[in-house]
Every structure is written in C-alpha cells, then in structure tokens.
Design an enzyme around this catalytic site. Structure first.
Site, mmCIF file in Angstrom:
data_model
loop_
_atom_site.group_PDB
_atom_site.id
_atom_site.type_symbol
_atom_site.label_atom_id
_atom_site.label_comp_id
_atom_site.label_asym_id
_atom_site.label_seq_id
_atom_site.Cartn_x
_atom_site.Cartn_y
_atom_site.Cartn_z
ATOM 1 N N ALA A 88 -8.971 5.351 -2.320
ATOM 2 C CA ALA A 88 -9.042 6.508 -2.312
ATOM 3 C C ALA A 88 -9.838 7.406 -1.086
ATOM 4 O O ALA A 88 -10.326 5.874 -1.456
ATOM 5 C CB ALA A 88 -8.587 7.941 -3.635
ATOM 6 N N GLY A 137 -8.436 2.966 -6.305
ATOM 7 C CA GLY A 137 -6.619 3.745 -5.988
ATOM 8 C C GLY A 137 -5.749 2.740 -5.735
ATOM 9 O O GLY A 137 -4.525 2.346 -5.989
ATOM 10 N N GLU A 160 -5.212 1.087 -8.607
ATOM 11 C CA GLU A 160 -4.269 1.130 -9.722
ATOM 12 C C GLU A 160 -2.448 0.906 -9.219
ATOM 13 O O GLU A 160 -2.052 1.589 -9.808
ATOM 14 C CB GLU A 160 -4.707 3.015 -10.062
ATOM 15 C CG GLU A 160 -6.055 2.895 -10.562
ATOM 16 C CD GLU A 160 -6.694 4.592 -10.577
ATOM 17 O OE1 GLU A 160 -6.201 5.289 -11.884
ATOM 18 O OE2 GLU A 160 -6.947 4.797 -10.501
ATOM 19 N N GLU A 196 -15.551 2.739 -9.065
ATOM 20 C CA GLU A 196 -15.635 3.980 -8.982
ATOM 21 C C GLU A 196 -16.548 4.972 -9.335
ATOM 22 O O GLU A 196 -17.749 5.937 -8.788
ATOM 23 C CB GLU A 196 -14.368 5.011 -9.754
ATOM 24 C CG GLU A 196 -12.834 5.088 -9.214
ATOM 25 C CD GLU A 196 -12.106 3.959 -9.082
ATOM 26 O OE1 GLU A 196 -11.162 4.233 -8.992
ATOM 27 O OE2 GLU A 196 -12.562 2.949 -9.771
#
Length: 251
Positions: free
Chosen positions: A64, A109, A112, A132
């Site tokens: 992200a 992300g 993910e 993260e």
C-alpha cells in the site's frame, strides 16, 4: 483509468496494477479503479480466467502507498482497511479462476492481492512478504488470515511477526506460490496455464470453485445441476466415443 490497465486476450483478461513509478503501490484510487474493473468482469461472461500482474519489470506491487497512509486518522485508516478488504473479498469470490503473476516484489498489500487469487505463480527473482509490523501496523486487508489458510498458521506467523521477505524459492517451499517460472518465459508460461483452464468446462470450474468454500451439501446440489448443462453432455459423450472435447461452450 490512472492506476489500472487491462489487456484482453480472447477469454483471458490481464489486469495490470499500473503505478510503475511507485512500484505499483496501492492507494485509494487504485482500489476504486480495481473495483470498477471487477464490476465489468462480473457483468461480462466472456472471460474464463483473470490474471493480475504488475506494470513494469520491478514489482507486482510493493504494498500500500505508505506516503498516503502516514497521516491517516483512526477513522480514515479503518475505512482504508475496509475498502481494501472488501476488494480482496471480491477478487477471492470471482466466479472464474484468478491468477497472480508475481513479476517482482510483492509486499504488504501487493501480496494481499496475490493471496486473494486462486493461483500464485512467481518469477524466479520475485520476493514476497508482509512487512507491516516493521511500520507499526498489521496487514490490513485480511492477508494474515489468507496467508495462514494458504501456508499454514506457523508459516504465516513467521512471515507476519518477523516482517521478513522471502525468495520465490522459499515461498514455493511454504506453499505460498504454486510454481516458479524463469524471467524470459514468465508471461508465456502464465498464458499457457490460463489457456489450459479456458479449454475446460467453465460452469464446472465455477461450481467447483464455489464448492471449495462451502459444505458438502453445496457440492451435491451443484454436481447435480451440472447434469443440466450442454457441457456435461458434450464432455461425457465425447469421452465415451473416445474423442477429445476441444472446446466447451459454457452452457
């Protein structure tokens, strides 16, 4: 679209995460645009396989967008998590098979997104991780649970709690990726897998995918319904006559 590019190859749809200058980092705009693409995919019966990959040669997606996240409030961070998680759920629940073509870094992300797909194929130089916790947060789009389901609880704990990155080879050993392909034949190999899927009965594949997440009763009902399809009649008739079914109509 500004952050997503699509490419059609007959019954195969390639979806490119396309912010190459930012290593395809996912921001709110990309999440929204991916949602629009999925809207179109769900309305269109043309596609039998969807492939997610990254624009450029360096990254599938580096995660992200941390610059955009740094000053989020509690409320805005929760909304960002909710929007991303809902997108991952939509990818996971697409009727047709999905492939993550991991052509470089897949962190946070980005990983993910890959975990929400049915298949994960990695280029031999790819690296994967959920870093993260090294930033003071956690995977926000349900990636921890998906990783535990794919690789097992212990392997997921190791990657999530340490935040370390692993090579494609190690990811293959952990069961995170299905196969590793050389750099120079990567796209060709992915396309071959997708084409092999497209040759099979799409309704049967759709029902099989759905039943994997349901109980045995759902399997019974869907199995019975397949005997109402032309694909079943064509496939079994050809088999009994020692002929190969070259194409299923999806009816």
């Amino acid at each position: 679209m500004n952050t997503v590019r699509i490419q059609n190859e007959k019954e195969i749809l390639w979806i490119y995460l396309s912010r190459p200058q930012q290593l395809n980092a996912l921001n709110e705009e990309m999440i929204a645009e991916l949602g629009e693409v999925l809207d179109a995919v769900e309305r269109d019966n043309t596609y039998r396989c969807v492939i997610f990959t990254g624009e450029g040669e360096k990254a599938f997606a580096a995660g992200a967008d941390i610059k955009a996240m740094e000053n989020m409030s509690c409320e805005s961070a929760e909304a960002f998590s909710r929007n991303g998680r809902q997108l991952m759920d939509r990818i996971e629940n697409l009727a047709m098979p999905t492939i993550a073509a991991i052509n470089g870094f897949a962190f946070g992300g980005g990983l993910e997104v890959a975990l929400a797909c049915d298949f994960r194929f990695a280029r031999e130089d790819a690296k994967l991780g959920l870093p993260e916790v090294t930033l003071g947060i956690m995977p926000g789009w349900d990636g921890s649970r998906r990783l535990a389901r794919v690789a097992g609880y212990g392997q997921a704990c190791e990657l999530v709690f340490t935040g370390k990155a692993v090579t494609a080879k190690r990811a293959r050993e952990c069961g995170i990726v299905n196969e590793i392909f050389p750099i120079d034949t990567f796209t060709k190999e992915i396309t071959a897998v997708a084409e092999s899927i497209c040759r099979n009965a799409p309704v049967g594949i759709r029902y099989a995918k759905y039943s994997m997440r349901k109980d045995g009763k759902a399997c019974e009902e869907l199995f019975g319904k397949l005997f109402l399809t032309q694909d079943q009649r064509t496939g079994m008739r050809n088999f009994n006559r020692k002929r190969k079914t070259e194409y299923f109509e999806g009816k």
